[in-house]
Design an enzyme around this catalytic site. Structure first.
Site, mmCIF file in Angstrom:
data_model
loop_
_atom_site.group_PDB
_atom_site.id
_atom_site.type_symbol
_atom_site.label_atom_id
_atom_site.label_comp_id
_atom_site.label_asym_id
_atom_site.label_seq_id
_atom_site.Cartn_x
_atom_site.Cartn_y
_atom_site.Cartn_z
ATOM 1 C CG HIS A 65 -1.696 1.220 1.453
ATOM 2 N ND1 HIS A 65 -1.332 2.148 2.401
ATOM 3 C CD2 HIS A 65 -2.798 1.721 0.833
ATOM 4 C CE1 HIS A 65 -2.185 3.149 2.370
ATOM 5 N NE2 HIS A 65 -3.089 2.924 1.433
ATOM 6 C CD GLU A 68 -2.528 2.489 -3.557
ATOM 7 O OE1 GLU A 68 -2.802 3.705 -3.443
ATOM 8 O OE2 GLU A 68 -3.104 1.586 -2.904
ATOM 9 C CG HIS A 69 -0.356 6.099 -0.566
ATOM 10 N ND1 HIS A 69 -0.749 7.044 0.345
ATOM 11 C CD2 HIS A 69 -1.426 5.300 -0.743
ATOM 12 C CE1 HIS A 69 -2.000 6.818 0.709
ATOM 13 N NE2 HIS A 69 -2.427 5.768 0.077
ATOM 14 C CD GLU A 140 -5.174 5.237 3.456
ATOM 15 O OE1 GLU A 140 -3.976 5.538 3.253
ATOM 16 O OE2 GLU A 140 -5.850 4.565 2.660
#
Lengths: 425, 418
Positions: A65, A68-69, A140
């Site tokens: 993740h 991905e960012h 998040e």
């Protein structure tokens, strides 16, 4: 390049493999204005190691993740700005076994396509960018901690499995992402973002031949040989925790039950998931006595739902609802599921489920997003989205009889309740 | 796309024939003035109607029929536009070429909707069930802390304005209604509401129009729905509402007055301002508060042209409350001198254009647009809208920013010792 026509649904798919090994699937949709493109790798939160020339190394939870960012950062700027200027909107998401980058555009298709391939294959990590991302992801993580559905879902996974990495938080934890740096990101990218490991799906307002010609020209073969990554280890078919409960600031309890399922070979996943879906529809679907009795007795509400997940290294089924009487609901669900008897199913009801599968599928084919994401899911299972109707047609009562045995053993059941805090109203 | 519209007394029928989709969408809207007590009754009513009818006397029968029609997508719901309340019945059916035995689902689907709407069984038993489901729905909002913060802000900011009324009603009024009220409300809906029907798909206008005219009843009632709510209040000071709950992340909601209304002066300018300011990941708020300062993960703005209000929603660390408020205020006050504002505007225009064109790729999107423009008596003209957007200048955006007045802040955060 090869072209396949799916007559029953009136669609045509073109497939090719580029020089660098990237698989490309293109499905034009006449009459649509936009083009929707996804680029995926079978790397997600379930992967916990990288294998490079110097051997196998562990990677921190949440790195898929994080990566991905961070791929979005190019020349100290977020690449999404360039997409927006080219009349496109870009996004990405990380799942347990996949990461997908996507854009949809209504102009400048080729520029947007080139930009997607460029930023996903050519990262530009900076120390400053990596550090700043940690505070954003921390927020998040906290946001999801306040979401009862996510809390319940992750908790039941942790009840189901002791050691399986499917229990890893997709976002990682505040501690695990703290150790992420540029070097680990680069190695991870090298291991899992090889074109041979990835798939490009294009659908919408496009011409397949021109698109392939463009991609052949764009595609560069600078990637070395792909290194095989470690398979995901399996866990024992044993429930880790039978029952768990926490309290949160809510008014209605949130109940979820999990059932451990055996892992299935990739090619069999479609049939297994479809069979479970059909069986559950016949047992607890909206047209069943059982479901309507739960409703009448005040045990479930509109949040009632189920989730089926089959994989070659794990499998589970979940069912739950917000409920003011979670304990009563639990007893009823156990009694319903352990006593499924397909021989009591009426022929007409079984036939109707075929109409339902067909209807849901035809409806879904209106959505470019559904087509791209489902096609990708089945691609990584060595299967094809367009096999669904065929598989559904061949489904028999005998298949369901086999599936019902998966629910007989109460030892494979676990449950989780999120209760209102006692001192609250 | 060929667009047709017919009106007969209180009934309007909208139709677009379009080919890219594999299904046909039908929307039936009953339109009435928004009233506090009636709203809760009207919110529960369609769910009771959906449960049973003369021909399909139980939930199981209704659901079996829907599945029989190849898992038709059947939904009911409510919404509000300005001071107007809508009860909605939606049905989506696959097109005949995809059925197994060449069934004609359109006629079957229209007849099914007719049955649900005109022959419902309004039983006390169903009412009791739906009453419970509605209560649990209201209670579930409390579990979604951002939604709860928004609801609290709305109740505070619009205490004496119709905007406070939620389309789904409220728990307080639910507790005051009785089963007998339902029957009366149903009669009122059938007799007094405007009826707006929309069909989108690859279906012939004349055929559907004939079916609709024979199935749905038009009444000689008429009223002009009030679709924009303009009431406001004088703001002498900013109202701040703070709530303490057990949360990991504080939720901050800001409510502004922005007296710019749907399709009136500065309307498209306000739409672009919203996009540029906080409407997307390319917005000023996102770049400044999230990317540059790393203060939040989620930040979003929203403009409601049917009321003339503007909201900002954020998830933040509790300690950053003052800091975040200062930064937002600074962004609005200094919009004149913002670097690269021209580029932000350019991006906002491109994003709006992209979104608008893409909305024509969704059959539900088209059906909604058709119903909406029919109620507001506006034409659907994408090219014209895009032209208007293209003409908007930086000065226009600054004009919009000047009209913003902060009214109320709601801050939901964890305990101090956490």
């Amino acid at each position: 390049m090869n072209k396949t026509t799916y007559k029953t649904v009136n669609e045509t798919m073109t497939h090719t493999v580029l020089k660098n090994g990237l698989n490309v699937y293109i499905m034009p949709k006449e009459g649509f204005h936009k083009t929707y493109v996804t680029l995926s790798t079978n790397f997600g939160s379930i992967n916990t190691t990288v294998t490079l020339n110097d051997g196998v190394k562990p990677i921190p939870d949440g790195i898929a993740h994080f990566l991905e960012h961070k791929l979005f950062e190019q020349n100290n700027e977020d690449v999404s700005k360039q997409f927006a200027l080219q009349q496109a909107s870009v996004n990405a998401f990380t799942q347990t076994d996949r990461t997908t980058y996507l854009f949809s555009c209504t102009d400048n298709f080729y520029d947007n396509l080139a930009l997607l391939l460029d930023f996903v294959f050519h990262p530009q990590f900076t120390t400053e960018g990596v550090e700043k991302e940690k505070s954003i992801i921390e927020q998040e993580i906290k946001m999801y901690l306040d979401n009862p559905n996510t809390v319940v879902y992750m908790s039941i996974l942790k009840n189901l499995f002791k050691d399986h990495p499917v229990t890893n938080e997709i976002l990682g934890t505040i501690d695990s992402i703290a150790s992420i740096n540029e070097a680990i990101l680069e190695e991870t990218h090298k291991a899992y973002y090889h074109p041979q490991n990835m798939m490009l799906f294009i659908t919408g307002n496009i011409n397949p031949e021109d698109t392939i010609a463009f991609l052949e020209e764009q595609c560069v073969s600078e990637f070395g040989k792909m290194i095989e990554q470690q398979p995901i280890p399996k866990d024992k078919m044993v429930i880790y925790k039978k029952e768990e409960m926490i309290e949160k600031d809510v008014l209605v309890p949130n109940y979820l039950m999990g059932i451990l399922l055996p892992e299935v070979q990739k090619e069999e996943i479609m049939k297994t998931e479809l069979s479970i879906g059909v069986l559950m529809d016949l047992v607890l679907g909206k047209s069943t006595e059982a479901f309507n009795q739960l409703l009448e007795d005040g045990l479930v509400n509109d949040s009632f739902g189920m989730d089926i997940s089959c994989n070659d290294s794990y499998g589970y089924f979940m069912i739950g609802s917000e409920s003011t009487k979670p304990k009563v609901l639990e007893d009823r669900l156990i009694s319903i599921l352990t006593s499924i008897d397909v021989d009591t199913i009426k022929e007409e009801d079984f036939i109707r489920t075929k109409k339902q599968t067909l209807g849901s599928y035809i409806h879904a084919l209106n959505s470019l997003e559904f087509i791209a994401n489902s096609f990708t899911k089945y691609y990584y299972q060595n299967n094809n989205l367009f096999n669904i109707l065929e598989v559904s047609k061949e489904l028999s009562i005998d298949d369901l009889r086999e599936i019902q045995t998966l629910f007989k053993n109460k030892e494979l059941y676990t449950c989780f309740t999120l209760n209102p805090k006692k001192n609250e109203k | 796309m060929i667009y047709n519209k017919t009106t007969n007394k209180n009934m309007t029928f909208n139709h677009i024939q379009t080919k890219p989709f594999k299904s046909t969408k039908i929307r039936v809207a009953f339109v009435a003035p928004l009233e506090d007590k009636k709203t809760t009754l009207r919110a529960i009513l369609p769910y009771i109607m959906k449960a049973a009818s003369k021909k399909f006397p139980s939930r199981i029968d209704v659901s079996t029929k829907v599945n029989e029609m190849y898992a038709a997508r059947f939904n009911v719901g409510v919404s509000k536009k300005g001071e107007t309340h809508l009860i909605l019945f939606e049905l989506s059916i696959i097109d005949d070429p995809y059925t197994l035995f060449g069934e004609s689902l359109l006629k079957e689907g229209l007849e099914f909707l007719h049955e649900i709407i005109y022959n419902p069984i309004l039983s006390e038993e169903t009412y009791t069930e739906e009453y419970r489901l509605m209560t649990e729905y209201y209670q579930s909002i409390y579990a979604n802390k951002m939604r709860y913060a928004i609801q609290t802000l709305q109740n505070t900011m619009f205490e004496d304005e119709p905007y406070r009324i939620n389309a789904l009603g409220s728990l307080e009024t639910l507790n005051t209604i009785k089963f007998e009220d339902i029957q009366q409300e149903y009669q009122s809906m059938i007799e007094n509401d405007l009826l707006n029907i929309t069909v989108v798909g690859d279906v012939d206008y004349d055929y559907v129009n004939k079916e609709i005219s024979s199935l749905f009843k038009s009444n000689p009632v008429s009223f002009e729905p009030s679709l924009i709510e303009r009431s406001s209040k004088e703001i002498t000071e900013i109202t701040t509402k703070k709530l303490v709950q057990d949360v990991e992340q504080a939720k901050l909601v800001l409510g502004y007055r922005l007296p710019i209304y749907y399709k009136e002066e500065l309307y498209y300018e306000a739409i672009l301002f919203d996009m540029l300011f906080g409407g997307s990941s390319e917005s000023l708020l996102f770049k400044k508060i999230r990317e540059e300062l790393g203060l939040v993960y989620s930040v979003q703005s929203s403009y409601n042209p049917y009321k003339g209000v503007f909201f900002i929603f954020l998830g933040i660390n509790k300690e950053e409350y003052d800091h975040v408020l200062r930064e937002i205020d600074l962004l609005i006050q200094s919009i004149d001198s913002t670097k690269e504002l021209e580029e932000y505007l350019d991006i906002a225009k491109k994003s709006y254009t992209n979104g608008l064109i893409q909305s024509y790729d969704s059959i539900s999107g088209i059906a909604y647009k058709l119903e909406h423009s029919s109620l507001y008596k506006q034409e659907i003209n994408m090219e014209k809208t895009l032209e208007l957007i293209e003409r908007i200048s930086l000065n226009d955006i600054k004009e919009v920013a000047k009209k913003l007045t902060l009214d109320t802040i709601c801050f939901l955060h964890g305990e101090d010792n956490e």
